[in-house]
Design a protein around this motif. Sequence first.
Motif, short mmCIF file in Angstrom:
data_model
loop_
_atom_site.label_atom_id
_atom_site.label_comp_id
_atom_site.label_asym_id
_atom_site.label_seq_id
_atom_site.Cartn_x
_atom_site.Cartn_y
_atom_site.Cartn_z
N CYS A 291 8.73 55.43 -29.24
CA CYS A 291 9.30 56.61 -27.89
C CYS A 291 10.26 57.51 -28.56
CB CYS A 291 9.70 55.79 -26.76
SG CYS A 291 9.03 55.00 -25.33
N PHE A 292 11.00 56.75 -29.14
CA PHE A 292 12.31 57.39 -30.01
C PHE A 292 11.49 58.74 -31.04
CE2 PHE A 292 14.90 57.86 -33.44
CZ PHE A 292 15.95 58.79 -33.03
N MET B 10 16.37 50.53 -27.75
CA MET B 10 16.52 51.76 -27.64
C MET B 10 18.13 52.15 -27.51
SD MET B 10 16.24 53.88 -23.15
CE MET B 10 17.24 51.94 -22.56
N ALA C 222 9.84 50.78 -28.12
CA ALA C 222 11.34 51.86 -28.56
C ALA C 222 10.93 52.91 -29.29
CB ALA C 222 12.42 50.86 -28.23
N ASN D 2 15.27 47.75 -24.39
CA ASN D 2 16.24 48.49 -23.78
C ASN D 2 17.40 48.14 -25.57
OD1 ASN D 2 15.07 48.32 -21.91
ND2 ASN D 2 16.64 47.10 -20.22
N PHE E 105 15.61 60.95 -24.05
CA PHE E 105 16.80 59.52 -24.85
C PHE E 105 17.49 60.03 -24.85
CE2 PHE E 105 13.78 55.79 -27.99
CZ PHE E 105 13.84 55.37 -25.86
#
Length: 234
Positions: A76-77, A220, A73, A217, A92
């Motif tokens: 991805c951020f 995120m 996560a 999750n 996001f």
Amino acid sequence: MLAMLLASAFIAMRVMGTLGPLGLFWMLPLSFCVMAALPWILLSPHGRRNIGLQAPSGKAPYALALICGAAAALLCFALGMLLYGATPDNWFVSIAASFRRTAPTAGLSIWMLHLMITVPACIFSPIGEEIFFRGVLQKALEEKLSVRSSTCVEAGLFGLAHLCHHGLSMTAAGLSLNAASAAVWVTLMFATACLFAWLRRRHASLWPAMAAHAAFNLTMNAVIFQFLWPTLPL
């Protein structure tokens, strides 16, 4: 064939629940619940164990899973911020905007909203999606394909299912696709699904994959509410 038909149905429910009118939002949690129930509808006790519905050995698999999920996560951020900053091209930011669209925000503090959105996100999708994608679908595909090919197919479907969270949007003219950032987002979700599949194979259990999914999750939503939520238009 049945597993692929079910995958198509669940993806359709997800699209309608996220991109359709607010009155259809219930289709999203319903799809997760049906995914989670499938092994008890379609499989014998042996079949449920075969797809990974059994505990792993020891506690170490959970620690590894939590680290992997949180790290995925954060990656991805970081990549979203590096490529697109806090703009709508950032996946996001799109997810945060969907929270604002669907959640009843009136009178709630940011921490209450965070809790209200994050708790279900750490339960429904990790359980439902891991049971179906890494369990039922993966094992069904392995009846015809190699483990590697089966993983690529289920991870590809998992990535495409997440287009409705970023990439596809509903406008007055109909569905719109942001092709460039959508391709990056689907690739990230494909890689994340492969990570969850690796955890499931490594420990012969779906529980670590569920833990990693929940950690993804949780992380995120933490970065969304900490860094992106204040930047969204009211």
